[in-house]
Design an enzyme around this catalytic site. Structure first.
Site, short mmCIF file in Angstrom:
data_model
loop_
_atom_site.label_atom_id
_atom_site.label_comp_id
_atom_site.label_asym_id
_atom_site.label_seq_id
_atom_site.Cartn_x
_atom_site.Cartn_y
_atom_site.Cartn_z
N LYS A 12 0.84 -1.21 0.00
CA LYS A 12 0.00 0.00 0.00
C LYS A 12 0.87 1.25 0.00
CE LYS A 12 -3.81 -2.49 2.01
NZ LYS A 12 -4.46 -3.02 3.22
N GLN B 151 -5.32 -1.96 9.21
CA GLN B 151 -5.13 -3.27 8.59
C GLN B 151 -5.75 -4.37 9.47
OE1 GLN B 151 -3.86 -3.80 5.53
NE2 GLN B 151 -4.15 -5.99 5.70
N ASP C 261 -11.68 1.97 3.24
CA ASP C 261 -11.98 0.54 3.07
C ASP C 261 -13.48 0.31 2.81
OD1 ASP C 261 -9.81 -1.29 3.29
OD2 ASP C 261 -9.59 -0.79 5.41
N1 GUN Z 1 -7.09 -7.32 5.52
C1 GUN Z 1 -7.28 -8.05 4.40
N2 GUN Z 1 -7.81 -7.29 3.42
C2 GUN Z 1 -7.96 -6.06 3.93
C3 GUN Z 1 -8.46 -4.83 3.41
O1 GUN Z 1 -8.89 -4.73 2.25
N3 GUN Z 1 -8.43 -3.78 4.26
C4 GUN Z 1 -7.98 -3.87 5.53
N4 GUN Z 1 -8.03 -2.78 6.30
N5 GUN Z 1 -7.53 -4.98 6.06
C5 GUN Z 1 -7.52 -6.07 5.25
#
Ligand code: GUN
Length: 280
Positions: free
Chosen positions: A50, A94, A117
């Site tokens: 990211k 996350q 998200d």
């Molecule tokens: N863990 C696995 N996929 C994601 C996601 O798309 N966003 C977040 N915040 N955590 C994750």
């Protein structure tokens, strides 16, 4: 006939380039805060990816790596600080969080306007209604891949395997918004194989290596593999038995290089969208 492979790396590069150009053209100052708690190695890889994508797009990234013992109060206090920070347009915590932290409580604390998200109940509700600002990143990435292959969802039999809040449920909703006839399968589904065999578009979001075999796939189906698993040899693989399913499908997404990079590209799009909403 062998399936055409939908190249998620190429499509994601295009989306990120569009985001980069948009930011450059308008001279936007965009910031994304990424919060990671503990030292889960998979989460570390995602967070690093990211950050890299932010660099490519010209988005400032602020990383908060907190120890596994962080208390809920401390994490909520950080979210409050980020909610109030004008340089932070998007906040991503996350997941999964360590067990002693209540994910739902943390997500609900994020300002819906910074919830890139689209996990907050307010944003989930908007997606349900069809009037949304943020699309959930992974399902939106799947839709982008489907579109990139020139596939029209309208009227198609769509089967989603998996009913998570992050992927399965919102994926079903996005397919429905495009007039697909949608079935969501899960661990209690009877005759899973038969249901999957009806699918013109099959989306696998199970989290089990090799779950989807060729006998579950209709000839000519479009197969989107959301899974990111390690097989017995420790190799990265999806939920779909790629080689045998590729013999039957018309289009298929690989793992790695399919849905994974798209999730991050859509996150970049959402972060710019967050900036716009906050500037209104
Ligand atoms: N863990 C696995 N996929 C994601 C996601 O798309 N966003 C977040 N915040 N955590 C994750």
């Amino acid at each position: 006939m062998a399936a055409q492979i939908i190249d998620g790396k190429a499509v994601s590069a295009k989306v990120k380039e569009e985001v980069r150009q948009e930011i450059e053209r308008e001279g936007l100052e965009v910031g994304l805060a990424v919060v990671i708690v503990g030292d889960d190695p998979a989460s570390r890889v995602y967070v690093n990816n990211k950050k890299k994508a932010c660099e490519v797009c010209g988005i400032k990234s602020f990383e908060y790596a907190l120890p596994a013992e962080t208390t809920e109060e401390e994490l909520l206090a950080l979210v409050d600080t980020l909610n109030a920070d004008k340089n932070v347009n998007g906040i991503l915590v996350q997941l999964p969080l360590p067990k002693h932290l209540n994910e739902e409580k943390v997500i609900e604390r994020i300002s819906p306007m910074k919830d890139v998200d689209a996990f907050h109940a307010a944003n989930v509700g908007k997606i349900m209604i069809g009037n949304y600002a943020f699309l959930p990143c992974t399902p939106a990435g799947c839709m982008e891949l489907i579109h990139s292959a020139g596939i029209d969802v309208s009227g198609k039999e769509c089967v989603v395997i998996g009913r998570s809040n992050i992927v399965g449920k919102p994926m079903a909703m996005l397919l429905l918004h495009e007039n697909g006839t949608v079935t969501v399968c899960h661990s209690r589904t009877k005759d899973l194989k038969e249901v999957c065999r009806r699918a013109d578009i099959l989306v696998a979001a199970v989290g089990r290596a090799g779950f989807v075999t060729a006998d579950m796939v209709k000839d000519g189906a479009v197969v989107i593999d959301v899974g990111i698993n390690r097989n017995a040899e420790g190799k990265l693989c999806g939920d779909v038995c790629f080689d045998e399913v590729a013999e039957k499908a018309s289009y298929i997404t690989p793992v790695p290089g399919g849905v994974g990079p798209m999730t991050i590209a859509m996150l970049m799009k959402n972060t710019v969208m967050a900036k716009r909403i906050q500037s209104e």
